[in-house]
Design a protein around this motif. Structure first.
Motif, mmCIF file in Angstrom:
data_model
loop_
_atom_site.group_PDB
_atom_site.id
_atom_site.type_symbol
_atom_site.label_atom_id
_atom_site.label_comp_id
_atom_site.label_asym_id
_atom_site.label_seq_id
_atom_site.Cartn_x
_atom_site.Cartn_y
_atom_site.Cartn_z
ATOM 1 N N VAL A 82 0.846 -1.196 0.000
ATOM 2 C CA VAL A 82 0.000 0.000 0.000
ATOM 3 C C VAL A 82 0.884 1.251 0.000
ATOM 4 O O VAL A 82 0.691 2.182 -0.781
ATOM 5 N N GLN A 116 3.887 0.626 -7.526
ATOM 6 C CA GLN A 116 3.111 -0.156 -6.562
ATOM 7 C C GLN A 116 2.511 -1.411 -7.216
ATOM 8 O O GLN A 116 2.621 -2.519 -6.686
ATOM 9 N N ASP A 175 -5.791 0.612 1.096
ATOM 10 C CA ASP A 175 -5.399 1.622 0.112
ATOM 11 C C ASP A 175 -6.592 2.555 -0.171
ATOM 12 O O ASP A 175 -6.465 3.796 -0.140
ATOM 13 N N ILE A 198 -0.961 3.938 5.685
ATOM 14 C CA ILE A 198 0.056 3.973 4.625
ATOM 15 C C ILE A 198 1.453 3.678 5.182
ATOM 16 O O ILE A 198 2.454 3.904 4.516
ATOM 17 N N GLN A 222 -7.266 -2.552 -7.741
ATOM 18 C CA GLN A 222 -6.507 -3.629 -7.088
ATOM 19 C C GLN A 222 -7.040 -4.989 -7.545
ATOM 20 O O GLN A 222 -6.274 -5.941 -7.707
#
Ligand code: MFK
Ligand code: FAD
Length: 540
Positions: free
Chosen positions: A101, A122, A144, A172, A316
């Motif tokens: 994340v 990421q 996230d 985070i 995601q």
């Protein structure tokens, strides 16, 4: 122990042999790739196939979470009735330490420019992680999304600014022990696709002292009561949830609002780590509330607010799908290199290679769609094209204006969410078949267990909005008044540009075929009513 035994296939680190992933890296990240990134990706590609990580997957699969509602003395277990496996917890910790994340936020939030698109970085790492994560990517996806949503409300209200900032800092973080994960509670028994029937009610309490735990920690001025039907990350530290405000779920003037709620509060004691549930009872791993929380944004804007999460978790979901697909193909390739039929290695049997090649083409196409959207997301979050030297930026394949970027992101996310999930499911089925009987076995080698990847991939088409709900979402976007028409115009421009690129690359026949389809779809979208289109959305 006598007779033939098949040599075990070895999967090479993905960073060294997944060509589609390498192409994405060379397209969207700087060339040459900074050595800090390349050495990290190589190390991580080896880690995800290492013995300890494979052991954690096996443990998480074998030791499913369970509830311990009572203590040994028959009292209600107020601390934490949910028991998870060591493997699950370790995998969560690895995800946190590796920045699955954090990578999206850390550079930008320090005001430091990354020099490359943080979302691409990421998601490349996430991609490598996906096949070994035993779906701890589910809580990390919601984490996230929650970080993104809270980040939008850091300056709204003196009562919540600090609380949201504190939660976000933990969401985070890469520091285990400090880092938090988040849930996302939308679905109720009445419906998950359509949340308008939400029965959970939030009431603002007058007595502010009610909003604190026994240690003086704030829990929120809203009391929330109801029943949530699905909660993927019940071990999370917090959740974002929907509840009705304005007097009750049946009243016409009640409206859906979004809330932040800590799931665990500090217990009465000095131990900072000792927690108990925030007024929640977990039934059969189904959650009954009675909890405290904070309103996010304005009352009645709950769906709009939580859609900030949806647009991250769907992204995601997309990378989870292509990530699992990529791992499945890596297993198929490894197997073809060691398995012989009729005296020939499978890698030399043309029919077998042809089947695998078709899957690779499909995988590569979905990778390009997925990372194109990931690049849009990074740009929409403030990553400037001037900040990097990637081939994608210099080639001009990404749109330039914020309006185009946001419009395409909004429109392509549901399409890709639905499409990548269906493709990964069907692709992983083919991968299973490519291993023959071994593919069907939930075998003891977690690195080769395609059956697990296939099983887990199936949920990707259901949660975060089913295929038809994504189709419906797409239709709603283009049929939403003037904004819809603008988005459609951007989409048309993008399709036209893509066709030109395909023609320029010599793919004339393919481009002509696509053009026909695109023209028909665009004509329908412009000319037909929403109701007429809804049932055809899946086709688009
Ligand atoms: C491993 C990978 C990981 C992923 C993690 C998975 C964990 C599992 C978690 C879950 O499954 S969580 C539950 C997920 N649930 C869904 O995805 C629900 C699916 N249903 C929908 O998406 C429906 O379309 C929706 C609930 C949003 C429909 O509700 P409404 O009330 O009919 O919404 P409406 O009227 O279309 O939109 C209300 C406002 O929100 C509008 O703004 P305005 O008020 O300004 O007009 C919309 O534009 C806005 N909106 C809705 N969806 C949006 C959005 N805005 C931006 N992006 C979106 N996606
Ligand atoms: P329904 O909405 O009843 O859908 C049934 C069928 O109707 C589907 O085929 C659907 O496509 C179709 N349908 C519905 N609306 C339309 C339409 N407008 N047009 C055409 N067809 C339509 N939810 C959370 O909030 N938090 C979680 O953490 C969470 N975790 C989950 C974990 C798992 C393992 C699973 C399986 C689900 C989870 N969910 C979670 C719930 C998930 O988001 C919902 O199951 C999903 O959104 C579908 O909602 P539903 O189950 O109510 O099905």
């Amino acid at each position: 122990t006598k007779g033939f035994f098949q040599l075990k296939p070895t999967i090479p680190p993905q960073y060294l042999e997944d060509r589609a992933l390498l192409r994405i890296i060379s397209l969207y990240l700087p060339t040459p790739l900074p050595s800090t990134i390349s050495s990290d990706l190589l190390r991580f590609s080896k880690l995800v196939l290492s013995k300890p990580v494979l052991g954690y997957i096996a443990d998480a699969e074998k030791n499913l979470p369970y509830l311990k509602p009572l203590t040994s003395f028959g009292e209600e277990n107020r601390d934490d009735p949910l028991v998870t496996s060591e493997g699950w917890r370790r995998l969560q910790e690895i995800g946190i330490e590796e920045g699955i994340v954090a990578l999206a936020y850390e550079k930008n939030s320090n005001g430091e420019k990354a020099g490359w698109n943080p979302r691409i970085h990421q998601f490349v790492k996430y991609h490598i992680w996906s096949g070994s994560s035993a779906i701890v990517t589910c809580p990390s996806a919601m984490t996230d999304g929650a970080a993104k949503l809270l980040g939008k409300h850091l300056h709204d209200d003196p009562e919540t600014n600090e609380i949201f900032a504190h939660a976000r800092e933990r969401l985070i973080s890469r520091q285990n022990g400090f880092a938090w994960t988040s849930g996302q509670w939308m679905t109720e028994r009445k419906g998950g696709s359509d949340v308008r029937g939400t029965e959970t009610i939030a009431v603002k309490l007058n007595d502010a002292t009610d909003g604190y735990d026994t240690n003086g920690q704030p829990l929120g001025p809203w009391r929330i009561d109801g029943f949530k039907w699905f909660s993927s990350a019940t071990d999370a530290n917090m959740t974002i949830l929907l509840a009705k405000t304005g007097g009750g779920s049946d009243r016409k003037d009640s409206q859906i609002s979004a809330f932040y709620a800590p799931l665990r509060r500090r217990a009465n004691g000095s131990d900072e780590n000792q927690t108990e549930l925030n007024g929640i009872r977990i039934q059969r791993l189904k959650n009954k509330l009675g909890m405290r929380g904070y309103l996010i944004g304005k009352e009645g804007q709950g769906v709009k607010e939580i859609s900030h999460i949806l647009n991250i978790t769907r992204m995601q979901n997309i990378i989870s799908a292509v990530g699992a697909y990529g791992r499945g193909l890596a297993i198929s390739r490894a197997f073809a290199r060691v398995r012989s039929v009729s005296g020939k290695l499978l890698s030399d049997v043309s029919a077998h290679v042809r089947g695998l090649a078709q899957e690779h083409v499909n995988y590569t196409a979905h990778m390009h769609l997925s990372y194109f959207i990931a690049a849009l997301l990074g740009r929409s979050e403030g990553f400037e094209p001037g900040d990097d030297t990637s081939a994608a930026t210099s080639s001009g394949i990404l749109p330039k204006t914020m309006e185009e970027i946001n419009a395409l992101y909004r429109l392509l996310t549901p399409i890709a969410k639905a499409q990548t999930a269906l493709s990964a499911i069907s692709g992983l089925r083919s991968c299973m078949e490519s291993l023959g009987g071994v593919g069907y076995l939930e075998n003891e080698d977690p690195d080769l267990n395609i059956a697990r990847l296939f099983r887990d991939a199936n949920v990707l088409a259901i949660w975060e909005g089913t295929t038809d709900v994504m189709a419906d979402d797409f239709v709603r976007v283009v049929k939403r008044g003037k904004d819809g028409m603008k988005i459609l115009a951007v989409f048309e421009g993008w399709v036209g540009n893509s066709l030109r690129v395909a023609e320029g690359a010599g793919l004339k026949a393919e481009a002509a075929k696509l053009k026909n389809t695109a023209e028909r779809v665009l004509m329908d979208l412009r000319g037909k009513e929403k109701e007429e289109l809804a049932w055809r959305g899946r086709e688009y």
